[in-house]
Write an enzyme that holds these catalytic residues in place. Sequence first.
Site: not given
Ligand code: ATP
Length: 334
Positions: A199, A196, A114
């Site tokens: 969001k 990965k 980040k």
């Molecule tokens: P951001 O992009 O804002 O960092 P994010 O998509 O990584 O958000 P989070 O809100 O940080 O999502 O994560 C919510 C949950 O989803 C956590 O348990 C995280 O481990 C899971 N998660 C996030 N991305 C993935 C992915 N690509 N595959 C599987 N699990 C995921």
Amino acid sequence: METKKTIFSGMQPTGAITLGNYLGALKNWTSLQDEYNCLYCIVDMHAITVRQNPAELRKNARNLLIQYIAAGLDPAQNIIYYQSHVSGHAELAWILNCFTYMGELNRMTQFKDKSSKHSENINAGLYTYPALMAADILLYNTDLVPIGNDQKQHLELTRDIAERFNTIYGETFTIPEGYIGKVGARIMDLQEPTKKMSKSSEDKNATILLTDKPEEILKKFKRAVTDNVATIKYDPENQPGISNLISIYSAITGKSYVEIENEFSGSGYGNFKIKVAESVIEILRPIQQKYDELQKDKSYIDHIIKDNAQKANYQSQKILRKVQKKIGFPSIIR
Ligand code: ATP
Ligand code: LTN
């Protein structure tokens, strides 16, 4: 009487839930909800470690809460609430910050990712993010934390902080275990399958959102990056794109990688992509219907927000007071 164990988990209201969030976390939350006392949080305090537009943050937080329920979490049975509505999170986070070493925070890969993405805003909150996450979990004596693979390092740090505190002050915190599903724990970006799915990704073609229309889902899968090998084989090293599609299909259908390879042996990528897209469309259809219905029921959602924040507040006080006492903070005179 046997009391149920406690689950805590959360997501940041940084946009609509992705297929990665759903398969890696939310889907498991719904299947665990009957066996545990569950708290599912919308971690808006974590979200502001990256600059947010206030109106959008508020909208994203409410939409995320609605997506939790639409995906199957029962708000009567689970405590679904906003982190910022329970001041105990911030209070315990401060204390835990004083039991977290800079050397530990320096090793966190999410901080490194980040801060390279947001090099103009490497703030102290982004750095101490894991201490707030530890507070979220430890505030409720959590036993189990269902998360995707990327959060494993933060959970391990939480356990270390809890153990450190318990060693100094005596048994205080429950040491939480992680729950990471065998499939779907790391869904990759459709355009860059070595990173990965996220969001907050800027490339709209890279993520499938829970709110995407069927035609958008089909289009995004058709455009998903694959390779020239032309065989449907689970081999993340050499065929990351196709392996990602296989893990999505496996997480949805419950079929093993080998079963999928056999089912599609000799089939082209185009046909496979359509099958994966159709499975995603089907699994999201009832969630999207429920989401649209819930959006119309403002007073019901407001009631959940108020009621569940009260419940979380009540539960959090017990452990917070215990910690404050152990540390030596004077008790409040009433
Ligand atoms: P951001 O992009 O804002 O960092 P994010 O998509 O990584 O958000 P989070 O809100 O940080 O999502 O994560 C919510 C949950 O989803 C956590 O348990 C995280 O481990 C899971 N998660 C996030 N991305 C993935 C992915 N690509 N595959 C599987 N699990 C995921
Ligand atoms: N850090 C997590 C979100 C999160 C969380 C938590 C997950 C904040 N607090 C407590 C599980 C338990 C993330 O970025 N996905």
